[in-house]
Design a protein around this motif. Structure first.
Motif, PDB file in Angstrom:
ATOM      1  N   SER A   1       3.303 -15.767 -10.994  1.00  0.00           N
ATOM      2  CA  SER A   1       1.943 -15.566 -10.511  1.00  0.00           C
ATOM      3  C   SER A   1       1.582 -14.109 -10.741  1.00  0.00           C
ATOM      4  O   SER A   1       2.467 -13.254 -10.926  1.00  0.00           O
ATOM      5  CB  SER A   1       1.858 -15.890  -9.020  1.00  0.00           C
ATOM      6  OG  SER A   1       2.583 -14.923  -8.258  1.00  0.00           O
ATOM      7  N   TRP A   2       0.284 -13.797 -10.717  1.00  0.00           N
ATOM      8  CA  TRP A   2      -0.121 -12.414 -10.932  1.00  0.00           C
ATOM      9  C   TRP A   2       0.410 -11.507  -9.813  1.00  0.00           C
ATOM     10  O   TRP A   2       0.794 -10.360 -10.059  1.00  0.00           O
ATOM     11  CB  TRP A   2      -1.637 -12.305 -11.036  1.00  0.00           C
ATOM     12  CG  TRP A   2      -2.070 -10.916 -11.431  1.00  0.00           C
ATOM     13  CD1 TRP A   2      -2.718  -9.997 -10.678  1.00  0.00           C
ATOM     14  CD2 TRP A   2      -1.813 -10.292 -12.701  1.00  0.00           C
ATOM     15  NE1 TRP A   2      -2.895  -8.836 -11.382  1.00  0.00           N
ATOM     16  CE2 TRP A   2      -2.349  -8.979 -12.631  1.00  0.00           C
ATOM     17  CE3 TRP A   2      -1.187 -10.712 -13.872  1.00  0.00           C
ATOM     18  CZ2 TRP A   2      -2.292  -8.087 -13.698  1.00  0.00           C
ATOM     19  CZ3 TRP A   2      -1.113  -9.811 -14.945  1.00  0.00           C
ATOM     20  CH2 TRP A   2      -1.659  -8.526 -14.852  1.00  0.00           C
ATOM     21  N   HIS A   3       0.483 -12.021  -8.616  1.00  0.00           N
ATOM     22  CA  HIS A   3       1.038 -11.250  -7.504  1.00  0.00           C
ATOM     23  C   HIS A   3       2.501 -10.906  -7.776  1.00  0.00           C
ATOM     24  O   HIS A   3       2.931  -9.761  -7.530  1.00  0.00           O
ATOM     25  CB  HIS A   3       0.918 -12.039  -6.191  1.00  0.00           C
ATOM     26  CG  HIS A   3       1.542 -11.353  -5.014  1.00  0.00           C
ATOM     27  ND1 HIS A   3       0.977 -10.240  -4.414  1.00  0.00           N
ATOM     28  CD2 HIS A   3       2.702 -11.612  -4.337  1.00  0.00           C
ATOM     29  CE1 HIS A   3       1.760  -9.843  -3.420  1.00  0.00           C
ATOM     30  NE2 HIS A   3       2.802 -10.652  -3.349  1.00  0.00           N
TER      31      HIS A   3
ATOM     32  N   LEU B   1      -6.501  -1.557 -18.297  1.00  0.00           N
ATOM     33  CA  LEU B   1      -7.262  -1.037 -19.430  1.00  0.00           C
ATOM     34  C   LEU B   1      -8.461  -1.918 -19.772  1.00  0.00           C
ATOM     35  O   LEU B   1      -9.415  -1.459 -20.404  1.00  0.00           O
ATOM     36  CB  LEU B   1      -6.355  -0.887 -20.650  1.00  0.00           C
ATOM     37  CG  LEU B   1      -5.341   0.259 -20.580  1.00  0.00           C
ATOM     38  CD1 LEU B   1      -4.327   0.156 -21.702  1.00  0.00           C
ATOM     39  CD2 LEU B   1      -6.047   1.608 -20.620  1.00  0.00           C
ATOM     40  N   MET B   2      -8.412  -3.184 -19.335  1.00  0.00           N
ATOM     41  CA  MET B   2      -9.525  -4.102 -19.565  1.00  0.00           C
ATOM     42  C   MET B   2     -10.478  -4.170 -18.370  1.00  0.00           C
ATOM     43  O   MET B   2     -11.441  -4.928 -18.397  1.00  0.00           O
ATOM     44  CB  MET B   2      -8.969  -5.500 -19.871  1.00  0.00           C
ATOM     45  CG  MET B   2      -8.190  -5.583 -21.170  1.00  0.00           C
ATOM     46  SD  MET B   2      -7.271  -7.148 -21.319  1.00  0.00           S
ATOM     47  CE  MET B   2      -8.613  -8.330 -21.428  1.00  0.00           C
TER      48      MET B   2
ATOM     49  N   VAL C   1     -14.146 -10.509 -20.422  1.00  0.00           N
ATOM     50  CA  VAL C   1     -14.324 -10.131 -21.829  1.00  0.00           C
ATOM     51  C   VAL C   1     -15.503 -10.866 -22.440  1.00  0.00           C
ATOM     52  O   VAL C   1     -15.733 -12.052 -22.176  1.00  0.00           O
ATOM     53  CB  VAL C   1     -13.030 -10.435 -22.624  1.00  0.00           C
ATOM     54  CG1 VAL C   1     -13.248 -10.262 -24.126  1.00  0.00           C
ATOM     55  CG2 VAL C   1     -11.902  -9.539 -22.143  1.00  0.00           C
ATOM     56  N   ASP C   2     -16.267 -10.157 -23.255  1.00  0.00           N
ATOM     57  CA  ASP C   2     -17.402 -10.745 -23.956  1.00  0.00           C
ATOM     58  C   ASP C   2     -16.880 -11.595 -25.113  1.00  0.00           C
ATOM     59  O   ASP C   2     -16.488 -11.069 -26.159  1.00  0.00           O
ATOM     60  CB  ASP C   2     -18.316  -9.633 -24.483  1.00  0.00           C
ATOM     61  CG  ASP C   2     -19.635 -10.162 -25.032  1.00  0.00           C
ATOM     62  OD1 ASP C   2     -19.733 -11.375 -25.277  1.00  0.00           O
ATOM     63  OD2 ASP C   2     -20.562  -9.355 -25.226  1.00  0.00           O
ATOM     64  N   LYS C   3     -16.865 -12.905 -24.925  1.00  0.00           N
ATOM     65  CA  LYS C   3     -16.289 -13.808 -25.919  1.00  0.00           C
ATOM     66  C   LYS C   3     -17.174 -13.965 -27.159  1.00  0.00           C
ATOM     67  O   LYS C   3     -16.775 -14.634 -28.119  1.00  0.00           O
ATOM     68  CB  LYS C   3     -16.029 -15.187 -25.288  1.00  0.00           C
ATOM     69  CG  LYS C   3     -15.214 -15.167 -23.994  1.00  0.00           C
ATOM     70  CD  LYS C   3     -13.892 -14.470 -24.128  1.00  0.00           C
ATOM     71  CE  LYS C   3     -12.973 -14.721 -22.916  1.00  0.00           C
ATOM     72  NZ  LYS C   3     -13.525 -14.305 -21.631  1.00  0.00           N
TER      73      LYS C   3
ATOM     74  N   LEU D   1      -4.071 -12.639 -17.694  1.00  0.00           N
ATOM     75  CA  LEU D   1      -4.661 -11.405 -17.161  1.00  0.00           C
ATOM     76  C   LEU D   1      -5.948 -11.708 -16.399  1.00  0.00           C
ATOM     77  O   LEU D   1      -6.865 -12.318 -16.954  1.00  0.00           O
ATOM     78  CB  LEU D   1      -4.965 -10.436 -18.307  1.00  0.00           C
ATOM     79  CG  LEU D   1      -3.810 -10.095 -19.245  1.00  0.00           C
ATOM     80  CD1 LEU D   1      -4.303  -9.212 -20.380  1.00  0.00           C
ATOM     81  CD2 LEU D   1      -2.668  -9.414 -18.486  1.00  0.00           C
ATOM     82  N   PRO D   2      -6.080 -11.262 -15.166  1.00  0.00           N
ATOM     83  CA  PRO D   2      -7.305 -11.522 -14.401  1.00  0.00           C
ATOM     84  C   PRO D   2      -8.577 -11.013 -15.083  1.00  0.00           C
ATOM     85  O   PRO D   2      -9.635 -11.637 -14.986  1.00  0.00           O
ATOM     86  CB  PRO D   2      -7.048 -10.772 -13.086  1.00  0.00           C
ATOM     87  CG  PRO D   2      -5.562 -10.773 -12.945  1.00  0.00           C
ATOM     88  CD  PRO D   2      -5.042 -10.608 -14.340  1.00  0.00           C
TER      89      PRO D   2
END
Length: 396
Positions: free
Chosen positions: A32-34, A334-335, A137-139, A131-132
């Motif tokens: 999980s991200w956690h 960074l995103m 992100v602009d697809k 990645l959350p």
């Protein structure tokens, strides 16, 4: 002879144990991200990235301070002149069976280097969907392809690059609108036009953009090329480029006997009025350079009528990285809107953001960027082929 045979037996015997140890470790892609954030604490990320720009280096120092204070991650920027060096190092580690504890945790790549790493299975993942900040992100940007190669979630988009030119409107009021006009300018003002020496990224990009114009964007440029197997086709396709460069070099800066090492050097030469035109892969570079005091206020960016060679630059994680969790956390940061807005600020770097305007929100005005009509990158195999052929003809 006995010692060699014994060493070989020991190496073969150790291989299954190494594989077992690797299999026993938690799979980062299933966490999980956690859990990833918790495991990332205390890790050190060795980030291989181009080190030839002071604004970029300064930005990454800010990133290092932020990820240390927020996530207890140590980020070390390993400055490299060409990411191909990193590709070769990873290939050597793969050949040596070093499947854990690798020397590289994160890498800034695109194009041929991504293709090399993907083909040789040197990358961890797919991880991007984990990645959350991927959802921000602009697809509409070409984030699913890298020089015609599908990214397959193996690299995360970081910024937008476009090959554009810079001139000082005080010394050159009417800049060229094509490579043909650039050659005319060079003939009219000998010693005032040049380009970075391949395989420097900007130099190779110059070759590709010129070839696209000179061949009217031949569809073959977007297909794989192997000069060794089809030399006749390669020679026929590139003949207009070599004719063009032969003419350009004859009237170029230093008579084509020496070339700038980088885009940074070209900006210095433009500021010193040794050149009439400089090259950059950042559409905001003119504004950013003015802010830094590196160029006069009369400097302006421009693209040729055909448009600007464009691509996305990405971040990836090697398959044998020592800090896979921390690398994911750093890339996600960074995103983030905060990091992307800071990166796109012309007073800091000026690299265009890859997030939607809605995601940037109140930070949007910090972008200050404009994009030109985009020209797609050729197939990555053309990059290596052109660099090799250029070295054979003009390398000193």
């Amino acid at each position: 002879m006995k010692l060699t045979w014994m060493a070989l037996c020991l190496a073969l015997a150790a291989t299954p144990l190494m594989a077992t140890e690797t299999q026993d470790k938690p799979i980062v892609g299933e966490m999980s991200w956690h859990e990833i954030q918790q495991n990332a604490r205390g890790q050190t990320v060795f980030f291989n990235a181009w080190g030839g720009s002071q604004p970029i280096n300064s930005y990454l120092r800010w990133v290092a301070r932020e990820v240390k204070s927020r996530y207890d991650i140590t980020l070390n920027h390993v400055k490299v002149a060409d990411i191909a060096e990193t590709s070769q190092r990873l290939l050597a580690e793969k050949t040596a069976g070093k499947n854990t504890g690798g020397s590289v945790d994160m890498v800034w790549i695109n194009g041929e280097n991504f293709r090399t790493m993907k083909t040789n299975e040197l990358l961890d993942g797919p991880f991007v969907a984990q990645l959350p900040n991927w959802k921000l992100v602009d697809k509409r940007l070409p984030v699913y392809e890298d020089f015609t190669e599908s990214t397959d979630g193996l690299e995360a988009p970081w910024g937008v690059g476009q090959l554009v030119f810079i001139h000082d409107s005080q010394t050159l009021s009417n800049p060229p609108a094509s490579f043909a006009e650039l050659l005319s300018l060079a003939k009219a003002f000998p010693g005032k036009v040049t380009y970075p020496q391949p395989p420097a990224f900007h130099g190779t990009s110059f070759l590709k953009a010129a070839l696209i114009e000179l061949t009217n964007a031949d569809p073959a440029l977007y297909e794989p090329i192997d000069p060794e197997k089809d030399q006749a086709k390669f020679d026929q396709m590139t003949a207009p480029l070599w004719r063009y460069l032969n003419q350009l070099h004859a009237v170029a800066w230093q008579q084509g006997k020496r070339f700038p090492a980088s885009s940074t050097e070209m900006l210095q030469l433009l500021d010193d009025r040794q050149l009439l035109v400089a090259i950059t892969f950042n559409p905001n570079e003119a504004k950013a350079a003015i802010e830094r005091g590196d160029l006069p206020a009369t400097a302006k960016a421009f693209a040729f009528e055909q448009g600007a060679l464009s691509n996305i630059h990405f971040l990836a994680i090697p398959w044998n990285a020592s800090a896979k969790e921390a690398a994911r956390v750093v890339i996600n940061f960074l995103m983030s809107p905060e990091a992307q807005a800071r990166k796109s600020n012309i007073q800091i770097w000026g690299d265009p953001a890859i997030l939607t305007p809605e995601a940037l929100g109140s930070e949007e005005e910090a972008q200050g960027f404009e994009l030109y009509q985009a020209i797609a990158e050729p197939h990555p195999s053309w990059q290596t082929a052109l660099e090799t052929a250029w070295q054979q003809r003009y390398g000193h």
